[in-house]
Design an enzyme around this catalytic site. Sequence first.
Site, PDB file in Angstrom:
ATOM      1  N   LYS A  19      47.717  19.011  81.617  1.00  0.00           N
ATOM      2  CA  LYS A  19      46.647  19.999  81.723  1.00  0.00           C
ATOM      3  C   LYS A  19      47.011  21.205  82.591  1.00  0.00           C
ATOM      4  O   LYS A  19      46.544  22.302  82.370  1.00  0.00           O
ATOM      5  CB  LYS A  19      45.385  19.348  82.280  1.00  0.00           C
ATOM      6  CG  LYS A  19      44.820  18.231  81.415  1.00  0.00           C
ATOM      7  CD  LYS A  19      43.724  18.738  80.523  1.00  0.00           C
ATOM      8  CE  LYS A  19      43.236  17.769  79.478  1.00  0.00           C
ATOM      9  NZ  LYS A  19      43.211  16.363  79.775  1.00  0.00           N
TER      10      LYS A  19
ATOM     11  N   GLU B  85      35.017  22.754  82.091  1.00  0.00           N
ATOM     12  CA  GLU B  85      34.396  21.474  81.752  1.00  0.00           C
ATOM     13  C   GLU B  85      35.476  20.416  81.919  1.00  0.00           C
ATOM     14  O   GLU B  85      36.662  20.722  81.864  1.00  0.00           O
ATOM     15  CB  GLU B  85      33.905  21.489  80.304  1.00  0.00           C
ATOM     16  CG  GLU B  85      34.947  21.141  79.231  1.00  0.00           C
ATOM     17  CD  GLU B  85      36.127  22.106  79.158  1.00  0.00           C
ATOM     18  OE1 GLU B  85      35.953  23.289  79.501  1.00  0.00           O
ATOM     19  OE2 GLU B  85      37.234  21.674  78.769  1.00  0.00           O
TER      20      GLU B  85
ATOM     21  N   SER C 201      51.448  12.067  78.113  1.00  0.00           N
ATOM     22  CA  SER C 201      50.623  13.178  78.589  1.00  0.00           C
ATOM     23  C   SER C 201      50.156  13.067  80.030  1.00  0.00           C
ATOM     24  O   SER C 201      49.926  14.080  80.682  1.00  0.00           O
ATOM     25  CB  SER C 201      49.416  13.369  77.663  1.00  0.00           C
ATOM     26  OG  SER C 201      48.661  12.177  77.566  1.00  0.00           O
TER      27      SER C 201
END
Length: 403
Positions: free
Chosen positions: A95, A117, A383
């Site tokens: 991210k 969010e 990830s």
Amino acid sequence: MTKNIESEIAVDERGYYGKFGGAFIPEMLEGNIRELRESYLEISASPEFKKEFDALLKDYVGRPSPLYFAKRLSAHFGTNIYLKREDLNHTGAHKINNTIGQILVAQKLGKQRIIAETGAGQHGVATATVCALMGLKCIVYMGEVDIARQAPNVARMKMLGAEVRPATSGSKTLKDATNEAIRDWINNPDDTHYIIGSVVGPHPYPDMVARFQSVISEETKWQLQEQVGRDYPDAVIACVGGGSNAAGAYYHYLNDERVRLIAVEAAGLGVDSGESAATSVLGTEGIIHGSRTLLMQTEDGQIVEPYSISAGLDYPGIGPLHAHLIDSGRAEAISVTDEEALNAALFLSRTEGIIPALETAHAFAALNTMKYDKDDVLVVCLSGRGDKDLAAFTKYLNDLVTE
Ligand SMILES: *Cc1c(COP(=O)(O)O)cnc(C)c1O
């Protein structure tokens, strides 16, 4: 043969991938979206931006992330498995690649206030991190249910100086947090930039986020060249919530037909159980959070509440790029249940000494159902790391013991 990305799978000027995408937004947001649409390519292509982005990815995030040959995992599955180690990034997941890119764009646009969010809390943490880094105010919307199941990430965001605002409507998860963030942006259009955490939302978000995450496959190319003597794998496997880690892991292979693209979705308790988030199977065309895509909805267009044990995959839609990849047959979708993901997390932990995030564990579980040859080279996008999911893993281990 490798084909030209620009002429093949790529977003068009109106923000469409085939029939998916676009920008369906309230009038109040048109100014913000236009500003972003007209500037994101120019800003991100400027030498100044590139220099700052690359330097932060290197010295702050810790890139390039390793491409690791998982020897024992490969032996078990009888093939060659390489792990793209996004779990080793600062803040523990992919991210941060996107939030670094977007905070730089926000700065260039003169924005003082950042909203976001978050589902699992990883995007909230990544956003709170870059806001602290740049000295900008940060407000993160998060579903009440997710606040409860991702307590460590809530604590991290607060430690970093962000305000965490609970979303209390609907299923109190990611979709509802996204609605709250959009509402905030409508009320604060001038000073605020909304950092969306995946390849979802109105154009230009899906393309902008995919470009910032494309560093994953950019590195994979030269790392494979170094390690196996060719710059492409036979398959790239990634979990898909909104689809940002998958978009980044696929990006430079989108138009290379030699590379199979495997999209792994959360089946929750099972695709037909009514408690699922397998959008490619259960979804139909519709509009969610500003783009036309596949989403889980009733016949009269009400959103069906998704379910997955993993907060990061618990979303009723997928990004328009993935809707197009799956709809066109370019990507293959595989659904994995909670239990299969938990088993895969335990197996990876004990085979390679790597505890994956619950989201990521879904990608590993897909290895059980995929077909491949012994000479194949498979890249799994790892990830994120599993520290945030230790409560779920502990419960799972206790249940195994008492069964
Ligand atoms: C958020 C998250 C995901 C899902 O988001 P995508 O946009 O689909 O990548 C997957 N893995 C981890 C570790 C996450 O934090």
